[in-house]
Design a protein around this motif. Structure first.
Motif, short mmCIF file in Angstrom:
data_model
loop_
_atom_site.label_atom_id
_atom_site.label_comp_id
_atom_site.label_asym_id
_atom_site.label_seq_id
_atom_site.Cartn_x
_atom_site.Cartn_y
_atom_site.Cartn_z
N ALA A 15 40.27 70.77 38.83
CA ALA A 15 39.95 70.52 37.43
C ALA A 15 41.15 69.95 36.68
CB ALA A 15 39.48 71.80 36.76
N LYS A 16 42.33 70.48 36.98
CA LYS A 16 43.54 70.05 36.29
C LYS A 16 44.23 68.88 37.01
CE LYS A 16 46.16 73.12 34.40
NZ LYS A 16 47.10 74.22 34.21
N MET A 17 43.68 68.50 38.17
CA MET A 17 44.29 67.47 39.02
C MET A 17 45.74 67.83 39.29
SD MET A 17 42.30 64.09 38.12
CE MET A 17 40.60 64.15 37.60
N SER A 18 45.92 69.06 39.73
CA SER A 18 47.25 69.63 39.93
C SER A 18 47.48 69.95 41.40
CB SER A 18 47.36 70.91 39.10
OG SER A 18 48.50 71.65 39.45
N PHE A 19 48.73 69.81 41.82
CA PHE A 19 49.12 70.19 43.17
C PHE A 19 50.06 71.38 43.13
CE2 PHE A 19 47.74 65.83 43.76
CZ PHE A 19 47.03 65.91 44.94
N GLU A 20 50.09 72.09 42.02
CA GLU A 20 50.97 73.24 41.88
C GLU A 20 50.32 74.48 42.48
OE1 GLU A 20 52.56 73.83 37.96
OE2 GLU A 20 52.63 71.67 37.59
N GLU A 21 51.15 75.28 43.15
CA GLU A 21 50.68 76.49 43.83
C GLU A 21 49.96 77.43 42.87
OE1 GLU A 21 50.01 78.50 47.28
OE2 GLU A 21 51.26 76.70 47.21
N LYS A 22 50.46 77.55 41.64
CA LYS A 22 49.86 78.48 40.66
C LYS A 22 48.44 78.09 40.28
CE LYS A 22 51.74 76.11 36.67
NZ LYS A 22 51.31 76.10 35.33
N ASP A 23 48.07 76.82 40.48
CA ASP A 23 46.72 76.36 40.13
C ASP A 23 45.74 76.45 41.30
OD1 ASP A 23 47.28 75.77 37.45
OD2 ASP A 23 48.13 73.83 38.00
N LEU A 24 46.20 76.88 42.46
CA LEU A 24 45.32 76.99 43.63
C LEU A 24 44.55 78.29 43.57
CD1 LEU A 24 47.64 75.55 46.38
CD2 LEU A 24 45.63 74.49 45.36
N THR A 25 43.59 78.32 42.67
CA THR A 25 42.79 79.52 42.45
C THR A 25 41.38 79.12 42.01
OG1 THR A 25 42.61 81.54 41.14
CG2 THR A 25 43.70 79.69 40.09
N GLY A 26 40.48 80.05 42.15
CA GLY A 26 39.11 79.83 41.70
C GLY A 26 38.93 80.19 40.24
N ASP A 27 39.97 80.69 39.59
CA ASP A 27 39.88 81.10 38.19
C ASP A 27 39.86 79.86 37.30
OD1 ASP A 27 39.99 82.37 35.73
OD2 ASP A 27 42.14 82.82 35.88
N ILE A 28 38.75 79.65 36.62
CA ILE A 28 38.63 78.48 35.75
C ILE A 28 38.64 78.87 34.27
CG2 ILE A 28 37.53 77.03 37.48
CD1 ILE A 28 34.84 77.63 36.13
N SER A 29 39.01 80.09 33.98
CA SER A 29 39.05 80.51 32.58
C SER A 29 40.16 79.75 31.85
CB SER A 29 39.29 82.02 32.48
OG SER A 29 40.53 82.35 33.07
N GLY A 30 39.89 79.41 30.61
CA GLY A 30 40.88 78.72 29.78
C GLY A 30 40.94 77.22 29.99
N LEU A 31 40.07 76.65 30.81
CA LEU A 31 40.07 75.20 31.00
C LEU A 31 39.35 74.53 29.83
CD1 LEU A 31 39.22 74.85 34.80
CD2 LEU A 31 41.45 74.66 33.71
N GLY A 32 39.81 73.34 29.48
CA GLY A 32 39.19 72.58 28.40
C GLY A 32 37.96 71.82 28.87
N PRO A 33 37.24 71.21 27.94
CA PRO A 33 36.01 70.50 28.30
C PRO A 33 36.24 69.33 29.26
CG PRO A 33 36.55 70.17 25.97
CD PRO A 33 37.49 71.19 26.50
#
Length: 195
Positions: free
Chosen positions: A124-142
């Motif tokens: 969703a964030k188009m990120s390759f950061e380890e902290k973003d490798l999760t199924g938690d999508i809370s707090g994402l924008g539209p």
């Protein structure tokens, strides 16, 4: 009509190139001959045999194995490090077999860090950061949620769904008005009975 066209063509060749029509067509024929000679040196016929050899070396993928419900720790076993196991990844808790794209999601591939994980937030964030490798999508924008939806549609159309991730529901204790702990499970509260 054809004679007029030929005369017009001869005049155009002379006007635009400064060459006589005979010289122009001679140069054109030499260029074509040179093109075919040079392209023959770099072997189109050899590429067909290479394609056949490559096809003989690769073995067909086994049919996807349905896993059912697995934990995130169990999903990590399918990150591509074991070539005998399928290559899996999840989006929004849905697990897909991405073995057919091992060159992208397998070890050494550009998206290898997504394999064996629910990579919803990272996609969703188009990120390759380890902290973003999760199924938690809370707090994402539209816009991020729209991007994630696009990824989900792509995976649904391209890959086979083989399971889902078991969601663990944390059990918390809270003090109730009577001083006894209330247990919260599956987001429903137990209310103390009025006596």
């Amino acid at each position: 009509m054809a004679l007029q066209l030929w005369e017009t063509l001869k005049e155009a060749i002379t006007a635009y190139t400064g060459l006589s029509p005979t010289t122009f067509f001679t140069v054109l024929a030499l260029c074509l001959a040179l093109y075919y000679a040079v392209s023959g040196l770099f072997g189109h016929s050899d590429s067909h045999s290479r394609d056949r050899d490559y096809g003989e070396q690769t073995q067909p993928l086994p049919p996807p194995v349905q896993l059912g419900e697995v934990t995130e720790d169990e999903l990590k076993l399918y990150d591509g490090t074991d070539p005998e196991k399928p290559l899996l990844m999840a989006i929004k808790g849905q697990i897909y077999d991405v073995s057919q794209s091992r060159m992208f999601y397998g070890p050494g591939g550009p998206y290898a860090l997504f394999a064996g994980k629910d990579a919803s937030r990272a996609l969703a964030k188009m990120s390759f950061e380890e902290k973003d490798l999760t199924g938690d999508i809370s707090g994402l924008g539209p816009f991020e949620l729209d991007a994630l939806q696009d990824w989900e549609y792509k995976f649904m159309s391209k890959y086979t769904k083989v399971g889902t991730i078991k969601k663990t529901v944390p059990v918390e204790e809270e003090a109730s008005s009577a001083g006894e702990p209330a247990v919260i499970a599956d987001n429903t509260e137990e209310k103390p009975s009025a006596e």
